[in-house]
Motif scaffolding. Structure first.
Motif, PDB file in Angstrom:
ATOM      1  N   ARG A 226      39.562   8.995   0.549  1.00  0.00           N
ATOM      2  CA  ARG A 226      39.094   8.287  -0.654  1.00  0.00           C
ATOM      3  C   ARG A 226      40.232   7.729  -1.493  1.00  0.00           C
ATOM      4  O   ARG A 226      40.016   6.893  -2.359  1.00  0.00           O
ATOM      5  CB  ARG A 226      38.227   9.232  -1.499  1.00  0.00           C
ATOM      6  CG  ARG A 226      36.848   9.464  -0.897  1.00  0.00           C
ATOM      7  CD  ARG A 226      36.061  10.468  -1.689  1.00  0.00           C
ATOM      8  NE  ARG A 226      36.638  11.804  -1.570  1.00  0.00           N
ATOM      9  CZ  ARG A 226      36.168  12.869  -2.217  1.00  0.00           C
ATOM     10  NH1 ARG A 226      35.130  12.740  -3.012  1.00  0.00           N
ATOM     11  NH2 ARG A 226      36.735  14.048  -2.049  1.00  0.00           N
ATOM     12  N   LEU A 227      41.436   8.227  -1.232  1.00  0.00           N
ATOM     13  CA  LEU A 227      42.598   7.670  -1.924  1.00  0.00           C
ATOM     14  C   LEU A 227      43.135   6.522  -1.073  1.00  0.00           C
ATOM     15  O   LEU A 227      43.730   6.732  -0.019  1.00  0.00           O
ATOM     16  CB  LEU A 227      43.672   8.743  -2.111  1.00  0.00           C
ATOM     17  CG  LEU A 227      45.002   8.281  -2.737  1.00  0.00           C
ATOM     18  CD1 LEU A 227      44.779   7.653  -4.101  1.00  0.00           C
ATOM     19  CD2 LEU A 227      45.974   9.446  -2.832  1.00  0.00           C
ATOM     20  N   SER A 228      42.925   5.316  -1.513  1.00  0.00           N
ATOM     21  CA  SER A 228      43.313   4.149  -0.729  1.00  0.00           C
ATOM     22  C   SER A 228      44.825   3.995  -0.690  1.00  0.00           C
ATOM     23  O   SER A 228      45.561   4.568  -1.511  1.00  0.00           O
ATOM     24  CB  SER A 228      42.687   2.884  -1.320  1.00  0.00           C
ATOM     25  OG  SER A 228      43.267   2.595  -2.583  1.00  0.00           O
ATOM     26  N   ALA A 229      45.279   3.193   0.264  1.00  0.00           N
ATOM     27  CA  ALA A 229      46.710   2.925   0.378  1.00  0.00           C
ATOM     28  C   ALA A 229      47.236   2.245  -0.874  1.00  0.00           C
ATOM     29  O   ALA A 229      48.343   2.543  -1.354  1.00  0.00           O
ATOM     30  CB  ALA A 229      46.974   2.065   1.618  1.00  0.00           C
ATOM     31  N   GLU A 230      46.446   1.334  -1.439  1.00  0.00           N
ATOM     32  CA  GLU A 230      46.892   0.598  -2.623  1.00  0.00           C
ATOM     33  C   GLU A 230      47.069   1.524  -3.819  1.00  0.00           C
ATOM     34  O   GLU A 230      48.068   1.442  -4.548  1.00  0.00           O
ATOM     35  CB  GLU A 230      45.884  -0.508  -2.955  1.00  0.00           C
ATOM     36  CG  GLU A 230      45.822  -1.639  -1.935  1.00  0.00           C
ATOM     37  CD  GLU A 230      45.072  -1.235  -0.662  1.00  0.00           C
ATOM     38  OE1 GLU A 230      44.395  -0.182  -0.676  1.00  0.00           O
ATOM     39  OE2 GLU A 230      45.179  -1.965   0.329  1.00  0.00           O
ATOM     40  N   ARG A 231      46.094   2.426  -4.043  1.00  0.00           N
ATOM     41  CA  ARG A 231      46.187   3.341  -5.182  1.00  0.00           C
ATOM     42  C   ARG A 231      47.344   4.321  -4.991  1.00  0.00           C
ATOM     43  O   ARG A 231      48.056   4.647  -5.946  1.00  0.00           O
ATOM     44  CB  ARG A 231      44.874   4.098  -5.344  1.00  0.00           C
ATOM     45  CG  ARG A 231      43.708   3.214  -5.783  1.00  0.00           C
ATOM     46  CD  ARG A 231      42.421   4.014  -5.805  1.00  0.00           C
ATOM     47  NE  ARG A 231      42.467   5.079  -6.792  1.00  0.00           N
ATOM     48  CZ  ARG A 231      41.575   6.061  -6.865  1.00  0.00           C
ATOM     49  NH1 ARG A 231      40.591   6.120  -5.980  1.00  0.00           N
ATOM     50  NH2 ARG A 231      41.659   6.983  -7.799  1.00  0.00           N
ATOM     51  N   ALA A 232      47.536   4.803  -3.761  1.00  0.00           N
ATOM     52  CA  ALA A 232      48.632   5.737  -3.517  1.00  0.00           C
ATOM     53  C   ALA A 232      49.981   5.064  -3.746  1.00  0.00           C
ATOM     54  O   ALA A 232      50.898   5.651  -4.338  1.00  0.00           O
ATOM     55  CB  ALA A 232      48.537   6.270  -2.086  1.00  0.00           C
ATOM     56  N   ARG A 233      50.106   3.822  -3.288  1.00  0.00           N
ATOM     57  CA  ARG A 233      51.373   3.104  -3.464  1.00  0.00           C
ATOM     58  C   ARG A 233      51.634   2.816  -4.941  1.00  0.00           C
ATOM     59  O   ARG A 233      52.771   2.919  -5.423  1.00  0.00           O
ATOM     60  CB  ARG A 233      51.336   1.813  -2.660  1.00  0.00           C
ATOM     61  CG  ARG A 233      52.704   1.181  -2.458  1.00  0.00           C
ATOM     62  CD  ARG A 233      52.618  -0.037  -1.557  1.00  0.00           C
ATOM     63  NE  ARG A 233      52.241   0.328  -0.193  1.00  0.00           N
ATOM     64  CZ  ARG A 233      51.053   0.062   0.358  1.00  0.00           C
ATOM     65  NH1 ARG A 233      50.132  -0.574  -0.352  1.00  0.00           N
ATOM     66  NH2 ARG A 233      50.790   0.424   1.589  1.00  0.00           N
ATOM     67  N   ALA A 234      50.582   2.450  -5.680  1.00  0.00           N
ATOM     68  CA  ALA A 234      50.750   2.184  -7.111  1.00  0.00           C
ATOM     69  C   ALA A 234      51.173   3.440  -7.857  1.00  0.00           C
ATOM     70  O   ALA A 234      52.048   3.400  -8.735  1.00  0.00           O
ATOM     71  CB  ALA A 234      49.448   1.626  -7.681  1.00  0.00           C
TER      72      ALA A 234
END
Length: 438
Positions: free
Chosen positions: A293-301
């Motif tokens: 549920r933690l997307s790549a975009e949110r994790a990178r941000a």
């Protein structure tokens, strides 16, 4: 995708042959060995035939080396008389055995000592695939094992194994072979006259290219093998029909990569065209994540915010940086992720970011080492999510082409399989169909 149920296939006493096929480097040998171990420990008497020259199968089964004779594997926890034997195809020895079994002693010796035969049996194009078919036919005829698991040869094309009998038949029926056989069939002076007249141009040209002795060796070989050619074709046809018969199951093995699945799709279509029984697709080295549920975009941000020294707002329970909002895992989740990351370099963090806001984590933004660790784990998770997305796209393309093919997914392992315990673990993953979450 429909799920491939492998335990019922292994338990079915009507299943006598399982053929693992696919492109090179996709895990055919490991899959074949794992199925053999699991079937033996479920009460079957199994022999695994591998054509893998790397000898990994022998090492994983605790055997010093494998050869053309089936060797019993110790340590199998079988029930109801289950046993496991393993062997590795010796291409030249198999060819020698055929000659010795179907020719008298003098002719067999002439063939085995012939230089052209020695070159042919050691590495002629297609010989390995054909000899694998021969050995399969021999094992089935002995009726000593109730299940034969075949690891097909590593080759540029996964179709070589099926094409070998037809290619051999074309070779034996070819004009070149017939021309070389004609003098021996005519015999005496007529034969020599034919040889001198009919082959003068060919021998003159080939003699310059290959050498006169080579051409003589070929002619001697063909003359000696003449009576055996029909047997080659007959056995090849019989084994081909055996592969089409009930009791045989093909497993196409692939990885969730574009080239491997393209080859798998081609093989599925070929099996259907040849009316050969396809059990399903084994998809090896599939990745998973417990924090999907933690997307790549949110994790990178979130990682970028931590790198920039995010500040904690205790009142709001959020981390604010230039008006942006980032999600930071709980400290306990970070510790768990760090431990798993040390065991599996491909693993992603196991944080569960079910909420959109960030709980205040005292000290996480104040300690540089913790920030770096958290940011690193978040980037690792982002990379894992990109891998998952790419693998899903390749699976979707295969499923769109062949929605009827059952699939068993096997999770990627951090290392190679070296023993029976590792093969059992692969067998468990093959049959449960569940991808462990990292």
């Amino acid at each position: 995708m429909p799920t491939l149920a492998l335990d019922p296939l292994l338990d079915d006493r009507g299943t006598r042959i399982i053929v693992c096929c696919g492109a090179g480097g996709v895990g055919k040998t490991t899959t074949a060995a794992a199925l053999g171990v699991r079937a033996a420990e479920r009460g079957r008497k199994v022999v695994v035939l591998t054509i893998d020259p790397a000898r990994r199968l022998a090492q994983s089964m605790g055997i010093d080396s494998l050869d053309n004779i089936p060797r019993k594997v110790d340590g199998i926890k079988g029930s109801d008389g289950g046993e496991l034997h393993a062997m590795m195809l010796d291409m030249k020895r198999t060819f020698d055995e055929i000659v010795e079994a179907h020719a008298d002693a003098d002719r067999a010796r002439a063939i085995l000592e012939n230089p052209f035969y020695q070159s042919l049996s050691a590495g002629f194009a297609g010989t390995q695939e054909y000899m694998a078919m021969e050995k399969l036919g021999q094992l089935r005829a002995r009726d000593e094992w109730d299940l034969i698991v075949v690891d097909t040869p590593p080759s540029r094309s996964a179709l070589d194994f099926l094409d070998a009998p037809k290619r051999l038949g074309s070779f034996l029926d070819g004009k070149f072979i017939k021309l070389l056989m004609a003098p021996a069939k005519m015999g005496g002076r007529a034969g020599m006259k034919f040889l001198n007249v009919g082959m003068s141009m060919m021998t003159g040209t080939l003699g310059k290219l290959l050498g006169g002795q080579f051409l003589k060796d070929v002619q001697t070989f063909v003359a000696a093998m003449d009576t055996m050619f029909g047997g080659f074709r007959t056995r090849a046809d019989a084994t081909y029909k055996l592969l089409q018969a009930p009791g045989t199951a093909f497993l196409v093995v692939a990885t969730p990569e574009r080239d491997a699945l393209r080859e798998a799709a081609y093989f599925v279509e070929r099996l259907a065209a040849e009316e050969m029984p396809l059990a399903g697709l084994v998809l090896n080295r599939v990745h998973g994540s417990g924090a999907a549920r933690l997307s790549a975009e949110r994790a990178r941000a979130a990682a970028e915010n931590l790198d920039e020294g995010g500040m904690t707002d205790p009142a709001a329970g959020k981390t604010e940086i230039r008006g942006s909002r980032a999600t930071i895992p709980e400290p306990s989740d970070i510790a768990t992720a760090a431990a798993r990351s040390s065991q599996d370099p491909q693993a992603a963090p196991t944080a569960d970011p079910a909420h959109d806001c960030v709980t205040d984590v005292p000290g996480i933004t104040e300690a540089p080492d913790v920030r770096r660790l958290t940011a690193g784990l978040l980037r690792l998770h982002a990379e894992r999510m990109q891998v998952l997305a790419r693998e899903q796209r390749t699976r979707d393309r295969f499923t769109a082409l062949h929605p009827e093919v059952p699939v068993a997914e096997v999770a990627a392992l951090p290392g190679d399989v070296h023993d029976l315990a590792g093969l059992r673990a692969i067998g468990d993953r093959l049959t449960t169909g569940r991808i462990p979450q990292y």
